[in-house]
Scaffold this motif. Structure first.
Motif, PDB file in Angstrom:
ATOM      1  N   UNK A  64     109.566 103.987  94.506  1.00  0.00           N
ATOM      2  CA  UNK A  64     109.432 105.443  94.605  1.00  0.00           C
ATOM      3  C   UNK A  64     107.975 105.845  94.744  1.00  0.00           C
ATOM      4  N   UNK A  65     107.084 105.091  94.090  1.00  0.00           N
ATOM      5  CA  UNK A  65     105.650 105.373  94.197  1.00  0.00           C
ATOM      6  C   UNK A  65     105.135 104.982  95.578  1.00  0.00           C
ATOM      7  N   UNK A  66     105.590 103.847  96.082  1.00  0.00           N
ATOM      8  CA  UNK A  66     105.166 103.406  97.408  1.00  0.00           C
ATOM      9  C   UNK A  66     105.620 104.379  98.496  1.00  0.00           C
ATOM     10  N   UNK A  67     106.779 105.006  98.304  1.00  0.00           N
ATOM     11  CA  UNK A  67     107.309 105.949  99.289  1.00  0.00           C
ATOM     12  C   UNK A  67     106.434 107.177  99.459  1.00  0.00           C
ATOM     13  N   UNK A  68     105.548 107.438  98.496  1.00  0.00           N
ATOM     14  CA  UNK A  68     104.675 108.611  98.595  1.00  0.00           C
ATOM     15  C   UNK A  68     103.573 108.412  99.623  1.00  0.00           C
ATOM     16  N   UNK A  69     103.354 107.171 100.053  1.00  0.00           N
ATOM     17  CA  UNK A  69     102.347 106.895 101.060  1.00  0.00           C
ATOM     18  C   UNK A  69     101.031 106.367 100.531  1.00  0.00           C
ATOM     19  N   UNK A  70     100.948 106.051  99.228  1.00  0.00           N
ATOM     20  CA  UNK A  70      99.707 105.496  98.685  1.00  0.00           C
ATOM     21  C   UNK A  70      99.442 104.134  99.318  1.00  0.00           C
ATOM     22  N   UNK A  71      98.158 103.800  99.434  1.00  0.00           N
ATOM     23  CA  UNK A  71      97.799 102.511 100.029  1.00  0.00           C
ATOM     24  C   UNK A  71      98.022 101.350  99.080  1.00  0.00           C
ATOM     25  N   UNK A  72      97.728 101.566  97.805  1.00  0.00           N
ATOM     26  CA  UNK A  72      97.772 100.503  96.801  1.00  0.00           C
ATOM     27  C   UNK A  72      98.460 100.981  95.531  1.00  0.00           C
ATOM     28  N   UNK A  73      99.036 100.018  94.817  1.00  0.00           N
ATOM     29  CA  UNK A  73      99.572 100.269  93.482  1.00  0.00           C
ATOM     30  C   UNK A  73      98.894  99.298  92.535  1.00  0.00           C
ATOM     31  N   UNK A  74      98.164  99.824  91.557  1.00  0.00           N
ATOM     32  CA  UNK A  74      97.445  98.988  90.590  1.00  0.00           C
ATOM     33  C   UNK A  74      98.336  98.692  89.399  1.00  0.00           C
ATOM     34  N   UNK A  75      98.458  97.396  89.073  1.00  0.00           N
ATOM     35  CA  UNK A  75      99.337  96.978  87.983  1.00  0.00           C
ATOM     36  C   UNK A  75      98.590  95.999  87.091  1.00  0.00           C
ATOM     37  N   UNK A  76      98.382  96.364  85.836  1.00  0.00           N
ATOM     38  CA  UNK A  76      97.650  95.506  84.903  1.00  0.00           C
ATOM     39  C   UNK A  76      98.489  94.405  84.284  1.00  0.00           C
ATOM     40  N   UNK A  77      99.786  94.671  84.106  1.00  0.00           N
ATOM     41  CA  UNK A  77     100.607  93.707  83.361  1.00  0.00           C
ATOM     42  C   UNK A  77     100.854  92.407  84.128  1.00  0.00           C
ATOM     43  N   UNK A  78     100.661  92.408  85.441  1.00  0.00           N
ATOM     44  CA  UNK A  78     100.909  91.168  86.189  1.00  0.00           C
ATOM     45  C   UNK A  78      99.913  90.076  85.805  1.00  0.00           C
ATOM     46  N   UNK A  79      98.795  90.463  85.185  1.00  0.00           N
ATOM     47  CA  UNK A  79      97.863  89.448  84.684  1.00  0.00           C
ATOM     48  C   UNK A  79      97.884  89.366  83.165  1.00  0.00           C
ATOM     49  N   UNK A  80      97.794  90.505  82.477  1.00  0.00           N
ATOM     50  CA  UNK A  80      97.639  90.417  81.019  1.00  0.00           C
ATOM     51  C   UNK A  80      98.942  90.205  80.264  1.00  0.00           C
ATOM     52  N   UNK A  81     100.095  90.454  80.884  1.00  0.00           N
ATOM     53  CA  UNK A  81     101.353  90.331  80.142  1.00  0.00           C
ATOM     54  C   UNK A  81     102.442  89.589  80.902  1.00  0.00           C
ATOM     55  N   UNK A  82     102.082  88.887  81.952  1.00  0.00           N
ATOM     56  CA  UNK A  82     103.097  88.164  82.727  1.00  0.00           C
ATOM     57  C   UNK A  82     103.697  87.025  81.903  1.00  0.00           C
ATOM     58  N   UNK A  83     105.002  86.882  81.979  1.00  0.00           N
ATOM     59  CA  UNK A  83     105.671  85.761  81.308  1.00  0.00           C
ATOM     60  C   UNK A  83     105.397  84.467  82.073  1.00  0.00           C
ATOM     61  N   UNK A  84     105.312  83.369  81.347  1.00  0.00           N
ATOM     62  CA  UNK A  84     105.099  82.087  82.021  1.00  0.00           C
ATOM     63  C   UNK A  84     106.333  81.717  82.819  1.00  0.00           C
ATOM     64  N   UNK A  85     106.129  80.922  83.853  1.00  0.00           N
ATOM     65  CA  UNK A  85     107.245  80.358  84.608  1.00  0.00           C
ATOM     66  C   UNK A  85     107.495  78.968  84.039  1.00  0.00           C
ATOM     67  N   UNK A  86     108.724  78.687  83.710  1.00  0.00           N
ATOM     68  CA  UNK A  86     109.048  77.413  83.041  1.00  0.00           C
ATOM     69  C   UNK A  86     109.005  76.258  84.048  1.00  0.00           C
ATOM     70  N   UNK A  87     108.048  75.375  83.842  1.00  0.00           N
ATOM     71  CA  UNK A  87     107.892  74.158  84.631  1.00  0.00           C
ATOM     72  C   UNK A  87     107.726  72.998  83.661  1.00  0.00           C
ATOM     73  N   UNK A  88     108.415  71.910  83.886  1.00  0.00           N
ATOM     74  CA  UNK A  88     108.370  70.784  82.961  1.00  0.00           C
ATOM     75  C   UNK A  88     107.835  69.511  83.594  1.00  0.00           C
ATOM     76  N   UNK A  89     107.412  68.581  82.738  1.00  0.00           N
ATOM     77  CA  UNK A  89     107.004  67.257  83.179  1.00  0.00           C
ATOM     78  C   UNK A  89     108.027  66.261  82.662  1.00  0.00           C
ATOM     79  N   UNK A  90     108.771  65.649  83.558  1.00  0.00           N
ATOM     80  CA  UNK A  90     109.837  64.720  83.199  1.00  0.00           C
ATOM     81  C   UNK A  90     109.428  63.296  83.469  1.00  0.00           C
ATOM     82  N   UNK A  91     109.500  62.459  82.442  1.00  0.00           N
ATOM     83  CA  UNK A  91     109.156  61.045  82.590  1.00  0.00           C
ATOM     84  C   UNK A  91     110.353  60.262  83.099  1.00  0.00           C
ATOM     85  N   UNK A  92     110.105  59.331  84.027  1.00  0.00           N
ATOM     86  CA  UNK A  92     111.156  58.454  84.506  1.00  0.00           C
ATOM     87  C   UNK A  92     111.252  57.235  83.600  1.00  0.00           C
ATOM     88  N   UNK A  93     112.459  56.689  83.403  1.00  0.00           N
ATOM     89  CA  UNK A  93     112.606  55.494  82.566  1.00  0.00           C
ATOM     90  C   UNK A  93     111.774  54.334  83.089  1.00  0.00           C
TER      91      UNK A  93
END
Length: 274
Positions: free
Chosen positions: A245-274
């Protein structure tokens, strides 16, 4: 810039005595094979730091990178296979995953906004709300996720905010002082939260305006007032749900702080082979 970050993280983890668990259990000459595997949907970022963590502990480690930063991940996707000294690999595991999971989380969070506003030609931008010491890599992850970077720090652009205006006395006076101080290559952006402030800012000829906490109807009027004479950027607790809805107004940019300071981690694991 990356190596000091990784070395500091390894030093923090290994401390004075090293990896007591791995050193006690695993023979010094033992080798191992592992795989970096995605556990969630998201966007991959941070491979260079993970690779550096493993190679700092074992310069002879063999990494077969199967996917690159920017790839959209699905659960079960193999990101890389690793072969080398077992002790070194396990000692580097947490540092490598901390960087990889966090930065992939930043990239994934950015992508949720970028995907939501793409049809409107608006871009998502990060802020200076970053973890101390990690700004360079967090801003990199934002770009990987399809976003744009705002100023890197206080030294590469002028952003006149409400407190600056309060001290200077007015938007006009704040801009006047800034122009007298900076070089001709430095841009000025002014944060405004009313249309009256916006009108005053536009009369000073600033290059960009930050439209703070404005509802979509007000943003639409603000964009019309600017009429292409400056870059328009919206801010204020914007989510993937509210961004279209904000983008539809025609603004060039949308500033978002939480994408850096509050982003959840993406679960990635290290699996050992036998």
């Amino acid at each position: 810039m990356l190596e000091p970050l990784v070395r500091a993280a390894l030093l923090e983890d290994l401390g004075r005595a090293g990896d007591l668990t791995s050193d006690a259990i695993i023979p010094a000459d033992a080798s191992a094979r592992t795989r970096l595997v995605a556990r969630q949907h998201g966007v991959l970022a941070g491979l260079d730091l993970a690779r550096l963590a493993f190679r700092t502990m074992d310069p002879d480690v063999k990494l077969n990178i199967r996917l690159e930063d920017g790839v959209r991940l699905a659960p079960g996707d193999e990101i890389a296979s690793i072969e080398g000294n077992a002790r070194a690999m396990l000692s580097a595991e947490r540092v490598a995953l901390n960087f990889l999971c966090h930065l992939s989380g930043v990239a994934s969070a950015t992508a949720t906004i970028a995907d939501a506003i793409r049809p409107f030609g608006t871009r998502v931008s990060c802020t200076r709300k970053t973890a101390p010491g990690l700004r360079a890599v967090q801003k990199y992850a934002v770009r990987v996720g399809g976003g744009s970077n705002h100023r890197y720090g206080l030294d590469d652009a002028v952003l006149i905010k409400d407190n600056h205006i309060a001290v200077a006395g007015s938007v006009t006076e704040a801009v006047k002082r800034a122009r007298a101080f900076i070089g001709h290559m430095v841009r000025i952006q002014v944060e405004v939260d009313t249309l009256a402030q916006l009108e005053e800012a536009m009369q000073t000829g600033v290059e960009a305006v930050l439209l703070d906490n404005m509802a979509p109807d007000m943003l639409r009027v603000a964009v019309s007032m600017v009429d292409g004479r400056a870059i328009t950027e919206a801010s204020g607790r914007i989510t993937a749900e509210t961004a279209p809805a904000i983008a539809q107004t025609g603004v060039n940019l949308i500033a978002v702080g939480w994408i850096t300071h509050s982003a959840s981690v993406l679960d990635i694991g290290l699996d050992a082979e036998p």
